[in-house]
Design a protein around this motif. Structure first.
Motif, mmCIF file in Angstrom:
data_model
loop_
_atom_site.group_PDB
_atom_site.id
_atom_site.type_symbol
_atom_site.label_atom_id
_atom_site.label_comp_id
_atom_site.label_asym_id
_atom_site.label_seq_id
_atom_site.Cartn_x
_atom_site.Cartn_y
_atom_site.Cartn_z
ATOM 1 N N ALA A 86 -31.776 13.969 22.620
ATOM 2 C CA ALA A 86 -30.757 12.907 23.311
ATOM 3 C C ALA A 86 -31.012 11.998 24.485
ATOM 4 N N GLN A 87 -30.680 12.954 25.362
ATOM 5 C CA GLN A 87 -31.000 13.072 26.973
ATOM 6 C C GLN A 87 -32.670 12.101 26.637
ATOM 7 N N ARG A 88 -33.023 12.961 26.749
ATOM 8 C CA ARG A 88 -34.719 13.075 27.150
ATOM 9 C C ARG A 88 -35.435 11.583 26.028
ATOM 10 N N ILE A 89 -34.904 11.011 25.206
ATOM 11 C CA ILE A 89 -35.605 10.135 24.473
ATOM 12 C C ILE A 89 -34.564 9.279 25.102
ATOM 13 N N LYS A 90 -33.223 8.745 25.222
ATOM 14 C CA LYS A 90 -32.397 8.229 26.173
ATOM 15 C C LYS A 90 -33.283 7.622 27.680
ATOM 16 N N ALA A 91 -33.291 8.411 28.060
ATOM 17 C CA ALA A 91 -34.199 8.410 29.860
ATOM 18 C C ALA A 91 -35.938 7.942 29.776
ATOM 19 N N ALA A 92 -36.629 8.189 28.349
ATOM 20 C CA ALA A 92 -38.088 7.605 27.892
ATOM 21 C C ALA A 92 -37.793 5.959 27.760
ATOM 22 N N PHE A 93 -36.538 5.602 26.681
ATOM 23 C CA PHE A 93 -36.481 4.691 26.587
ATOM 24 C C PHE A 93 -36.179 3.792 28.086
ATOM 25 N N ASN A 94 -35.744 4.077 28.908
ATOM 26 C CA ASN A 94 -35.419 3.406 30.228
ATOM 27 C C ASN A 94 -36.270 3.181 30.935
ATOM 28 N N ASP A 95 -37.565 4.938 31.154
ATOM 29 C CA ASP A 95 -38.590 4.673 31.565
ATOM 30 C C ASP A 95 -40.081 4.411 31.169
ATOM 31 N N PRO A 96 -40.872 3.075 30.580
ATOM 32 C CA PRO A 96 -42.276 3.725 30.193
ATOM 33 C C PRO A 96 -42.763 4.332 30.471
ATOM 34 N N LYS A 97 -43.070 4.510 32.142
ATOM 35 C CA LYS A 97 -43.757 5.432 33.026
ATOM 36 C C LYS A 97 -43.553 6.582 32.268
ATOM 37 N N SER A 98 -43.045 7.488 31.644
ATOM 38 C CA SER A 98 -42.868 8.716 31.480
ATOM 39 C C SER A 98 -42.389 8.628 29.918
ATOM 40 N N ALA A 99 -42.963 7.868 28.938
ATOM 41 C CA ALA A 99 -42.256 7.667 28.034
ATOM 42 C C ALA A 99 -43.675 8.062 27.369
ATOM 43 N N PRO A 100 -43.435 8.967 25.848
ATOM 44 C CA PRO A 100 -44.494 9.037 25.464
ATOM 45 C C PRO A 100 -45.246 8.079 24.296
ATOM 46 N N ASP A 101 -45.466 7.894 23.302
ATOM 47 C CA ASP A 101 -45.862 6.514 22.460
ATOM 48 C C ASP A 101 -45.189 6.578 20.919
ATOM 49 N N LEU A 102 -44.773 7.718 20.423
ATOM 50 C CA LEU A 102 -44.849 8.457 19.487
ATOM 51 C C LEU A 102 -43.673 9.107 19.541
ATOM 52 N N ILE A 103 -42.338 9.031 18.505
ATOM 53 C CA ILE A 103 -41.155 10.723 18.687
ATOM 54 C C ILE A 103 -41.027 11.101 17.025
ATOM 55 N N GLU A 104 -40.527 12.039 17.352
ATOM 56 C CA GLU A 104 -40.093 12.555 15.571
ATOM 57 C C GLU A 104 -38.563 11.988 16.214
ATOM 58 N N TYR A 105 -37.447 11.905 15.323
ATOM 59 C CA TYR A 105 -36.056 11.420 15.900
ATOM 60 C C TYR A 105 -35.427 11.049 14.359
ATOM 61 N N GLY A 106 -34.359 11.943 14.017
ATOM 62 C CA GLY A 106 -33.309 12.280 13.359
ATOM 63 C C GLY A 106 -33.385 10.886 12.351
ATOM 64 N N ASN A 107 -33.479 10.651 10.588
ATOM 65 C CA ASN A 107 -33.318 9.176 10.604
ATOM 66 C C ASN A 107 -31.691 9.388 11.214
ATOM 67 N N THR A 108 -30.953 9.568 11.241
ATOM 68 C CA THR A 108 -29.254 8.894 11.562
ATOM 69 C C THR A 108 -29.480 8.278 12.575
ATOM 70 N N ASP A 109 -30.568 8.093 13.383
ATOM 71 C CA ASP A 109 -30.415 7.513 14.697
ATOM 72 C C ASP A 109 -31.050 6.732 14.715
ATOM 73 N N THR A 110 -32.315 6.223 14.089
ATOM 74 C CA THR A 110 -32.860 4.705 13.803
ATOM 75 C C THR A 110 -32.315 3.809 13.701
ATOM 76 N N ALA A 111 -30.625 3.400 13.465
ATOM 77 C CA ALA A 111 -29.816 2.124 14.084
ATOM 78 C C ALA A 111 -29.985 2.279 15.610
ATOM 79 N N GLY A 112 -28.754 3.251 16.028
ATOM 80 C CA GLY A 112 -28.951 3.880 17.273
ATOM 81 C C GLY A 112 -30.044 3.570 18.004
ATOM 82 N N TYR A 113 -31.331 3.939 17.874
ATOM 83 C CA TYR A 113 -32.522 3.734 18.690
ATOM 84 C C TYR A 113 -33.152 1.895 18.408
#
Length: 434
Positions: A86-113
């Motif tokens: 949760a913390q890592r993905i949220k941080a990635a959303f805010n910092d494109p330079k450190s963000a990956p291109d793709l992520i695996e994520y839980g399907n109930t997180d879709t709407a929040g992401y």
């Protein structure tokens, strides 16, 4: 998703479907990429499994297939702990330079992401993908928000009824075929064998309770014009809640012990021989096989209200999404297809036991491994999903539904009062999510 901390290897990724990211975090600023490079290095974050080697081998094969089509392009895979995602993905959303291109994520997180502005919409590419036409409708729903698609399903998981064949044979009973028969059977077992729970249930087992609510015609929430309103206090939902909570007591699963149990604890009770029945997932199979009940159990779909019907199950699982900030969108979408395509999903099933999200691949998998047939039947009967609202993360992490169940089984509140209170909390979350 968040699907889930597990008891066995496959359980690990699924339970995600119930965990959540920080619900009240501020929405990210627009991090949309301004370029679409056709070469370079793609970075991918996938979830670390308890036994990760089989998953790595499948992923490596998918990367190799992708590499043959895109020479000169590199792929870097990092397996991240589920607990800190949760913390890592949220941080990635805010910092494109450190963000990956793709992520695996839980399907109930879709709407929040999606609300956070982190995931790229891929509706056009997904609909144009030939394999996507065979995607199970519920799996497709798990990547859809307001009619737009934000990723591709990687695997799905549902729950069914595990029962002890030796106990049932000894007592001259057959697998229950209706919800009423299930409840009656559980109490008959407990009366005949007081050392056993008839049906192991948990006050904190949200995804085991939902089928009772849905089977009685209830819903978690109703959507209208893009907004949700809680429905757990409707007459139909209350009927399902009453059915589930009736299983807590000395005549089946004592509230003092069972009110705090979650899904893993109920499956552990069954696997260790302390329960005659349990609601477990396809992903629970390895844990049960490793238990004392090996060779003495069978699985059938969880029965619905009408005799011979199947109670709707929650469709958990994980997805693969492209980040909006990716500077390699075209390549990232193609890699997403390689990770989630039919060939890779078939290999993931063989390696990890994760159920494919394609109806044809799922049917082929059932022929190879008969134990998943009850779960295939359950999916075919129509699984259901949580509200596609970013508020679900807050509702889930705030334990709104477990609190409701525990208030009822403890006797602190009746079904009407507890469900009204839960509905108020849910509506507040829906309102704050916008």
């Amino acid at each position: 998703m968040k699907l889930s901390s597990r008891i066995a290897v496959p359980v690990a990724a699924l339970a995600l479907a119930g965990l959540t990211a920080t619900a009240c975090a501020p929405q990210t600023s627009d991090t949309s990429a301004t370029k679409d490079e056709k070469s370079g290095t793609l970075r991918v974050w996938l979830f670390q499994e308890v036994n990760n080697k089989p998953k790595e081998q499948v992923v490596d094969a998918a990367v190799a297939a992708f590499g043959k089509k895109h020479e000169g392009t590199k792929v870097e895979i990092e397996y991240i702990p589920v607990e800190t995602r949760a913390q890592r993905i949220k941080a990635a959303f805010n910092d494109p330079k450190s963000a990956p291109d793709l992520i695996e994520y839980g399907n109930t997180d879709t709407a929040g992401y999606v609300k956070d502005g982190g995931l790229a919409e891929v509706t056009e590419e997904f609909n144009a993908w030939d394999e996507a036409k065979d995607t199970d409708p519920t799996a497709r729903q798990s990547v859809t928000v307001d009619g737009k698609i934000y990723g591709a399903p990687l695997f799905v998981g549902v729950r069914a009824l595990y029962y002890r064949t030796d106990v049932f044979e000894e007592l001259g009973m057959a697998a229950p075929k209706s919800q009423a028969e299930l409840i009656a059977t559980a109490k008959k077992v407990r009366k005949a064998k007081p050392e056993l729970y008839g049906l192991a249930v948990g006050g904190a087992y949200t995804y085991g309770a939902m089928p009772f609510l849905w089977a009685n015609g209830g819903e978690l929430a109703q959507e209208s014009g893009g907004t949700y309103k809680a429905a757990v206090n409707s007459p139909a939902a209350r009927k399902g809640i009453e059915a589930y909570t009736s299983l807590f007591g000395e005549d089946n699963c004592p509230a003092a012990k069972c009110a705090s149990m979650g899904g893993n604890a109920t499956v552990t009770a069954f696997a260790s021989g302390k329960a005659a029945m349990a609601i477990g997932g396809d992903f629970s199979h390895q844990a049960v096989e490793a238990g004392t009940v090996k060779g003495k159990y069978a699985v059938v779909p969880l029965p619905g209200v009408e005799e011979g019907s199947v109670a709707p199950a929650f469709a958990g699982g994980n997805n693969i999404g492209v980040l909006k900030s990716s500077a390699h969108r075209t390549l990232a979408v193609d890699l997403m297809k390689s990770f989630t395509g039919k060939e890779t999903q078939a290999k993931l099933f063989d390696a990890m036991g994760f159920l494919p999200t394609y109806t044809d691949v799922l049917a082929d998998s059932a022929k190879k491994q008969p134990f998943i047939e009850p779960f295939v039947q359950t999916l075919g009967a129509g699984a259901k999903f949580v509200p596609a609202s970013p508020a679900w993360a807050q509702i889930d992490s705030s334990l709104v539904l477990p609190t409701m169940f525990q208030e009822i089984v403890s006797g602190r509140k009746d079904v009407a009062a507890a469900s009204d209170d839960a509905a108020k909390k849910m509506d507040a979350a829906f309102s704050s999510a916008g």
